[in-house]
Design an enzyme around this catalytic site. Structure first.
Site, PDB file in Angstrom:
ATOM      1  N   ASP A   4       0.824  -1.209   0.000  1.00 40.20           N
ATOM      2  CA  ASP A   4       0.000   0.000   0.000  1.00 40.20           C
ATOM      3  C   ASP A   4       0.861   1.262   0.000  1.00 40.20           C
ATOM      4  O   ASP A   4       1.501   1.581   1.005  1.00 40.20           O
ATOM      5  CB  ASP A   4      -0.905  -0.013   1.231  1.00 40.20           C
ATOM      6  N   ASP A   9      -1.836   5.436  -5.414  1.00 38.51           N
ATOM      7  CA  ASP A   9      -2.118   4.572  -4.265  1.00 38.51           C
ATOM      8  C   ASP A   9      -2.386   3.138  -4.707  1.00 38.51           C
ATOM      9  O   ASP A   9      -3.445   2.830  -5.250  1.00 38.51           O
ATOM     10  CB  ASP A   9      -3.323   5.133  -3.503  1.00 38.51           C
TER      11      ASP A   9
END
Length: 459
Positions: free
Chosen positions: A59, A248
């Site tokens: 992430d 992201d």
């Protein structure tokens, strides 16, 4: 003769088998990220002594390393702190809120290793998750998260040293890494990718096109333009970056500020001839087509246009990522004998997010040493293109979102208060002025006439 022929055949088969094994092995070693479409990409990790094996979501939109440390319905295993002789608790509570879901746990540290990166175990901070809500995804096959963003957004504060920063400090290493996300093929329920730590000699040079990181918290860059089927979204570029624009890997879709999303949706409605339900556009439902339909109509994506996202390269140049419909219209599992599709663009109240929908098909280089995020096309994943750079006269740095200054906000409040007070004073002054004029000039003739009438009556 027959024996020689058999031996020859045997040697040929053996050689073919060896070559096949080499190809399969090299192919298998190429990837170290796995997962299911819509559930992110995970990496194998070993935690503690003796090591306990888990998968963690990769992430770039958060910083903490966190692992399930209690039983959860959606995970098949969890980290047992008491079984690790190297786990050290810091006796501090920590929690992280995401776009969807959150977790809460105990802050500690332990030895963490990623076998596929061939990096020795590093003692680093970890959060042992005790409770969560809508964080773990049922069937996702990962039990924790590896945050790769900057210390500024670490929880509970930036004193928590992430795995990435621990690695950099230990090796005196400029932080740069590459994510190559390949997506899934139609009909497959899994996807693969590659996560690579880069030394300075390994960082790709052109044809990588780089966008500067404008703030070091998330990997924040600037969108300068969005095109849908060749039509430009007609909004000032700073509105494309309302609040922020980040890259992201922990988010699936392309997320856009609501005003931008509505403009994109308007262009799609105009260009897509199919009459699709509102639930499809809002990701509440998938759209399915029965296999007995006209073959030309089976693939819904044939009706959708190209999407182009332009990113700032310098103050006066940008480059463009081009996505085909297969990038943002995802084929998903549906009832038997149907082809089902899910829309991959959605509104956001936290800014623009370039999720895996955008990243798949590209090699994306996160380079903290020169403060850029770079893009180049990959040999895996959906068909995508990259164009540029394109020179422009206008200053693209003005595309950045400018939040109201707190100081200016306070001054504005003071200004409003002063304005109200001055208005009240002005009303009072005007009132007394009118009263004085009335008494001094307007009523005096009446007094004179009354006096004169009194005098006449007295006579």
């Amino acid at each position: 003769m027959t024996g020689e022929l058999s031996t020859s055949h045997l040697l040929t088969i053996l050689k073919a088998f060896v070559v096949f094994n080499i190809i399969v092995t090299s192919h298998a070693e190429k990837y170290n990220l796995y997962g299911k479409p819509g559930d992110g990409y995970y990496l194998e990790t070993l935690i503690g002594t003796p090591p306990q094996s888990f998968n963690v979501l990769v992430d770039t939109g958060s910083t903490n390393f966190a692992i399930a440390a209690a039983p959860f319905l959606s995970v098949d295993s969890y980290f047992n702190m008491s079984l690790s002789s190297t786990f050290v608790s810091q006796h501090q509570e920590v929690s992280v809120m995401y776009t969807q879901g959150y977790w809460k746990g105990e802050l500690g540290n332990d030895v963490i290793e990623f076998p596929s990166l061939e990096i020795p175990g590093i003692r680093t901070a970890l959060a042992a998750i005790q409770t969560s809500h809508n964080f773990f995804l049922n069937g996702s096959l990962w039990q924790g998260i590896l945050g790769l963003a900057y210390p500024m957004i670490a929880k509970p504060d930036d004193k928590v040293v992430s795995w990435l920063d621990s690695f950099a400090a230990l090796n005196n290493f400029n932080i740069a890494f590459l994510l190559e996300l390949c997506g899934s093929k139609d009909g497959e329920d899994s996807h693969v990718g590659k996560f690579t730590m880069l030394h300075s000699d390994d960082i790709p040079h052109p044809p990588v096109l780089k966008s500067p990181i404008i703030r070091e918290w998330f990997y924040e860059i600037l969108l300068t333009k969005i095109e849908i089927g060749g039509e430009v979204v007609k909004l000032p570029c700073h509105e494309l970056n309302t609040r922020r624009t980040i890259v992201d890997s922990g988010t699936t879709n392309l997320r856009l500020p609501e005003k931008v999303f509505n403009n994109v949706l308007e262009l799609l409605h105009k260009q897509v001839p199919q009459n699709l339900s509102e639930e499809f556009w809002t990701q509440q439902k998938v759209t399915c087509i029965h296999e007995d339909s006209d073959p030309h109509h089976l693939d819904l994506r044939h009706y959708f246009p190209l999407v182009r996202l332009s990113l700032m390269q310098t103050a006066h140049s940008y480059f463009t990522l081009e996505l085909e419909p297969k990038s943002y219209i995802r084929r998903v599992e549906g009832p038997d004998h149907t082809y089902c599709y899910k829309f991959g663009i959605q509104p956001s109240d936290s800014g623009s997010v370039l999720g895996t929908v955008v990243m798949q098909g590209f090699k994306v280089v996160f380079n903290r040493s020169d403060k850029t995020v770079g893009f180049m096309t990959s040999l895996c994943g959906p068909s995508v293109n990259i164009y540029g750079p394109t020179e422009v006269k206008e200053d693209l740095t003005k595309c950045a979102h400018q939040p109201p200054s707190p100081v200016l906000g306070a001054l504005a409040i003071v200004g409003y208060v002063v304005s109200v007070l001055l208005s009240v004073v002005a009303v009072i002054v005007v009132y007394f002025l009118i009263k004085w004029l009335w008494e001094s000039y307007l009523q005096r003739p009446d007094w004179s006439s009354v006096s004169q009438s009194n005098l006449l009556s007295q006579e």
